[in-house]
Scaffold this active site. Structure first.
Site, short mmCIF file in Angstrom:
data_model
loop_
_atom_site.label_atom_id
_atom_site.label_comp_id
_atom_site.label_asym_id
_atom_site.label_seq_id
_atom_site.Cartn_x
_atom_site.Cartn_y
_atom_site.Cartn_z
N ASN A 146 8.98 59.54 -13.88
CA ASN A 146 10.02 60.15 -14.44
C ASN A 146 11.00 61.04 -13.58
O ASN A 146 10.70 61.53 -12.69
CB ASN A 146 9.17 61.16 -15.33
CG ASN A 146 8.10 60.65 -16.16
OD1 ASN A 146 8.18 59.61 -16.62
ND2 ASN A 146 6.83 61.19 -16.24
N HIS A 157 7.26 61.95 -7.94
CA HIS A 157 6.16 61.41 -7.66
C HIS A 157 5.96 60.09 -8.71
O HIS A 157 6.52 59.95 -9.73
CB HIS A 157 5.31 62.44 -8.14
CG HIS A 157 5.61 63.19 -9.56
ND1 HIS A 157 6.29 63.89 -9.79
CD2 HIS A 157 5.08 62.85 -10.85
CE1 HIS A 157 6.34 64.38 -10.99
NE2 HIS A 157 5.65 63.46 -11.73
N PHE A 158 5.10 59.11 -8.35
CA PHE A 158 4.63 57.94 -9.12
C PHE A 158 3.22 58.30 -9.56
O PHE A 158 2.19 58.64 -8.83
CB PHE A 158 4.61 56.90 -7.94
CG PHE A 158 6.08 56.45 -7.78
CD1 PHE A 158 6.87 57.07 -7.06
CD2 PHE A 158 6.55 54.99 -8.44
CE1 PHE A 158 8.03 56.48 -6.78
CE2 PHE A 158 7.74 54.73 -7.95
CZ PHE A 158 8.50 55.27 -7.34
N HIS A 159 3.04 57.94 -10.82
CA HIS A 159 1.83 57.92 -11.59
C HIS A 159 1.28 56.46 -11.37
O HIS A 159 1.85 55.65 -12.01
CB HIS A 159 2.01 58.41 -13.07
CG HIS A 159 2.51 59.81 -13.49
ND1 HIS A 159 1.75 60.86 -13.91
CD2 HIS A 159 3.82 60.18 -13.48
CE1 HIS A 159 2.46 61.78 -14.14
NE2 HIS A 159 3.83 61.48 -13.79
N GLN A 207 9.95 64.54 -16.86
CA GLN A 207 9.50 65.01 -15.66
C GLN A 207 9.34 66.76 -15.90
O GLN A 207 10.08 67.31 -16.25
CB GLN A 207 10.65 64.80 -14.39
CG GLN A 207 10.18 65.22 -13.22
CD GLN A 207 11.28 65.06 -12.00
OE1 GLN A 207 12.23 64.66 -12.70
NE2 GLN A 207 10.70 65.19 -10.85
N ASP A 229 -4.27 63.14 -10.51
CA ASP A 229 -3.85 63.90 -11.61
C ASP A 229 -4.75 65.09 -12.02
O ASP A 229 -5.89 64.48 -12.44
CB ASP A 229 -3.02 63.10 -12.53
CG ASP A 229 -2.10 63.88 -13.25
OD1 ASP A 229 -0.92 63.57 -13.39
OD2 ASP A 229 -2.30 64.90 -14.21
N ILE A 230 -4.31 66.44 -12.28
CA ILE A 230 -5.34 67.24 -12.51
C ILE A 230 -5.67 67.24 -14.00
O ILE A 230 -6.59 67.85 -14.68
CB ILE A 230 -4.80 68.82 -12.25
CG1 ILE A 230 -5.94 69.61 -12.22
CG2 ILE A 230 -3.76 69.21 -13.27
CD1 ILE A 230 -5.23 71.11 -11.55
P1 AMP Z 1 5.69 64.53 -14.73
O1 AMP Z 1 5.61 64.94 -16.26
O2 AMP Z 1 5.60 63.32 -14.23
O3 AMP Z 1 6.53 65.43 -13.99
O4 AMP Z 1 3.95 64.63 -14.35
C1 AMP Z 1 3.57 65.87 -13.55
C2 AMP Z 1 2.19 65.63 -13.51
O5 AMP Z 1 1.61 66.66 -12.49
C3 AMP Z 1 1.19 65.80 -14.74
O6 AMP Z 1 0.58 64.61 -15.26
C4 AMP Z 1 0.35 66.90 -14.38
O7 AMP Z 1 -1.00 66.88 -15.06
C5 AMP Z 1 0.26 66.98 -13.13
N1 AMP Z 1 -0.25 68.13 -12.09
C6 AMP Z 1 0.61 69.24 -12.33
N2 AMP Z 1 -0.14 70.24 -11.51
C7 AMP Z 1 -1.15 69.38 -10.77
C8 AMP Z 1 -1.90 69.62 -9.61
N3 AMP Z 1 -1.94 71.00 -9.32
N4 AMP Z 1 -2.88 68.96 -9.06
C9 AMP Z 1 -2.53 67.46 -9.50
N5 AMP Z 1 -1.87 67.29 -10.71
C10 AMP Z 1 -1.05 67.84 -11.17
#
Ligand code: AMP
Length: 137
Positions: free
Chosen positions: A86, A99-101, A93, A30-31
């Site tokens: 989410n 996606h899974f964290h 979300q 995650d970025i």
């Molecule tokens: P969600 O709130 O579950 O949709 O989480 C989206 C996640 O994607 C967040 O934790 C962001 O930090 C992550 N994210 C967004 N853009 C990127 C990217 N380019 N590379 C890696 N993670 C990302």
């Protein structure tokens, strides 16, 4: 569904810190991590929510997830982890691609805080809801 940043990452148009890839799945850091090792496990199929994912993509995701979890735990030395997933804006979300964290946890370290606010429900209400959902499964 519209193109998302994760579709661009999967197609290689945007870079990522990749940790795992196979036919169905890409996993990368995650970025904006909640802690070291916070990893996203993403099906290559561009579905918005879990319920929209095909059986094949879901099976691939299910196979890859434990593998990535084991690697994250070993790499970070964490003794615990949360898997957070989410679906929809009300659930938090932001990126509309399933996606899974995978979030490693260690006692005393911050990063993720979860607050459960249980809804009191009687036996009858629970049974009604179970029947309603079961009919639709
Ligand atoms: P969600 O709130 O579950 O949709 O989480 C989206 C996640 O994607 C967040 O934790 C962001 O930090 C992550 N994210 C967004 N853009 C990127 C990217 N380019 N590379 C890696 N993670 C990302």
């Amino acid at each position: 569904m519209s193109d998302t940043i994760f579709s661009k990452i999967i197609r290689g148009e945007i870079p990522c810190h990749r940790v795992y890839q196979d036919e169905h799945v890409l996993a990368f850091l995650d970025i904006n991590p909640l802690c070291e090792g916070h990893t996203l496990v993403v099906p290559k199929e561009p579905a918005r929510t879990m319920g929209e994912l095909s059986d094949d993509a879901a099976a691939g995701l299910g196979g890859a997830l434990p593998r990535v979890c084991r690697a994250v735990v070993k790499a970070t030395g964490a003794d615990s982890y949360n898997i957070l997933q989410n679906n929809g804006a009300a659930a938090g979300q932001e990126v509309e691609h399933v996606h899974f964290h995978v979030i490693p946890r260690q006692v005393g370290k911050t990063g993720l805080s979860i607050h459960w606010d249980p809804l009191p429900m009687g036996e009858e209400a629970l049974a009604d809801m179970a029947r309603k959902i079961a009919r639709l499964c």
